[in-house]
Write an enzyme that holds these catalytic residues in place. Sequence first.
Site, PDB file in Angstrom:
ATOM      1  N   LYS A 211       0.843  -1.202   0.000  1.00 47.82           N
ATOM      2  CA  LYS A 211       0.000   0.000   0.000  1.00 47.82           C
ATOM      3  C   LYS A 211       0.881   1.257   0.000  1.00 47.82           C
ATOM      4  O   LYS A 211       2.085   1.168   0.264  1.00 47.82           O
ATOM      5  CB  LYS A 211      -0.910  -0.012   1.235  1.00 47.82           C
ATOM      6  CG  LYS A 211      -0.137   0.017   2.552  1.00 47.82           C
ATOM      7  CD  LYS A 211      -1.012  -0.332   3.747  1.00 47.82           C
ATOM      8  CE  LYS A 211      -0.197  -0.341   5.033  1.00 47.82           C
ATOM      9  NZ  LYS A 211      -0.988  -0.865   6.180  1.00 47.82           N
TER      10      LYS A 211
ATOM     11  N   TYR B 254      18.670  28.460  10.463  1.00 52.01           N
ATOM     12  CA  TYR B 254      17.477  29.208  10.900  1.00 52.01           C
ATOM     13  C   TYR B 254      17.372  29.276  12.424  1.00 52.01           C
ATOM     14  O   TYR B 254      17.580  28.268  13.118  1.00 52.01           O
ATOM     15  CB  TYR B 254      16.209  28.531  10.377  1.00 52.01           C
ATOM     16  CG  TYR B 254      15.922  28.825   8.920  1.00 52.01           C
ATOM     17  CD1 TYR B 254      15.680  30.122   8.478  1.00 52.01           C
ATOM     18  CD2 TYR B 254      15.887  27.785   7.999  1.00 52.01           C
ATOM     19  CE1 TYR B 254      15.410  30.372   7.143  1.00 52.01           C
ATOM     20  CE2 TYR B 254      15.618  28.028   6.662  1.00 52.01           C
ATOM     21  CZ  TYR B 254      15.377  29.325   6.236  1.00 52.01           C
ATOM     22  OH  TYR B 254      15.119  29.569   4.923  1.00 52.01           O
TER      23      TYR B 254
END
Length: 359
Positions: A35, A255
């Site tokens: 899946k 950051y």
Amino acid sequence: MRGDPWVCIDRSAFGHNLAAARRAAPGCRMLPVIKADAYGHGLERAAQALAAADGFAVARVSEGLRLREVERQKPILVLGGAYDGEELEAAAAAGLELVFHAPEQIELAARRPPSRPLRAWVKTDSGMHRLGLPPERTVAQYRRLAGLSCIHDRPGLLTHLACADDPDDPATERQLAVTGALNGELQAELSIANSAGVLGWPGTHRGWARPGIMLYGVSPFLGGRGPEQDLRPVMTLQSRITAIHEFQTGDAIGYGAVWRCPEPMRVAAAGIGYGDGYPRHAPAGTPVLINGRRAPLVGRVSMDSVTVDLRGRDDVRVGDPVTLWGAGLPAEEIAEAAGTIAYELFCGVTARVRFEETG
Ligand SMILES: *Cc1c(COP(=O)(O)O)cnc(C)c1O
């Protein structure tokens, strides 16, 4: 040099891991669960590399239809079943086997029987409490479904384990007892085992097993690692060092300036980030592999880049390949560092990552 990341799929590792599943549960037929695009590995290539399987399982009818294009013969089990008449008709036409986990799905088959009969599985909720008929209603619903003329053969009986990843959790034996009692009455073909069942719970070795994560080379057990179970990683995520800089004590990296150099040091940037599916929550210290040795991340993961501590690594040059997970660096370890599971890392690799195959 290309600075963009790639995934290398080791096709032979699929076969190796399927053989490991067969050794662990020799009495079971194997339905690899592919899946979600084979847990991000690619549906068609997984089906091809797992050609020694007895069939396949997917979550949705749409996935089953796509798989049927390349897998013409073997059983394809749709774990979620059909939700409307169109799906039911398409599934029957493609010869998919459907799971019926809710009374609405059985009603649908009674009301809008598909023009071709199909094979069915009834899912009982033995304790997971997600999908499945309550045990006390399973026998009656099973008989109703089995009596419909659009269902050929006797339906199988399927259940899913909630806690098999923990070898000490008593819930699994309770789920087995519930399922066993039901099947005393129904005498149906069974499907119980996921990867953890295959590797850790002999009582689940009945009928058709549904291994998923182990076939991608990952241990299904809490805190486990694939190699402990003789599993080989299929997916290796790689990129390259794109820049190297020298910084001074106190210089901030990335950051938010959340990481500062404790001494003069070299820091590398590598061309991978959360825009590629590398987890943004991987903290400083999470390892990457460069030239066969580990180096820790520093600073925050950004969209296209990560930054790496190169102290003690005079060997590293711009252009060197970097492994983020896979061969030599278990995905389980990166997942734990980032507070998730390898399943999510694999499913999260984005479309801008190119795929290559070996083996
Ligand atoms: C995803 C899934 C599996 C496979 O589970 P793994 O832990 O990956 O082995 C088996 N059965 C069902 C119903 C599933 O949804």
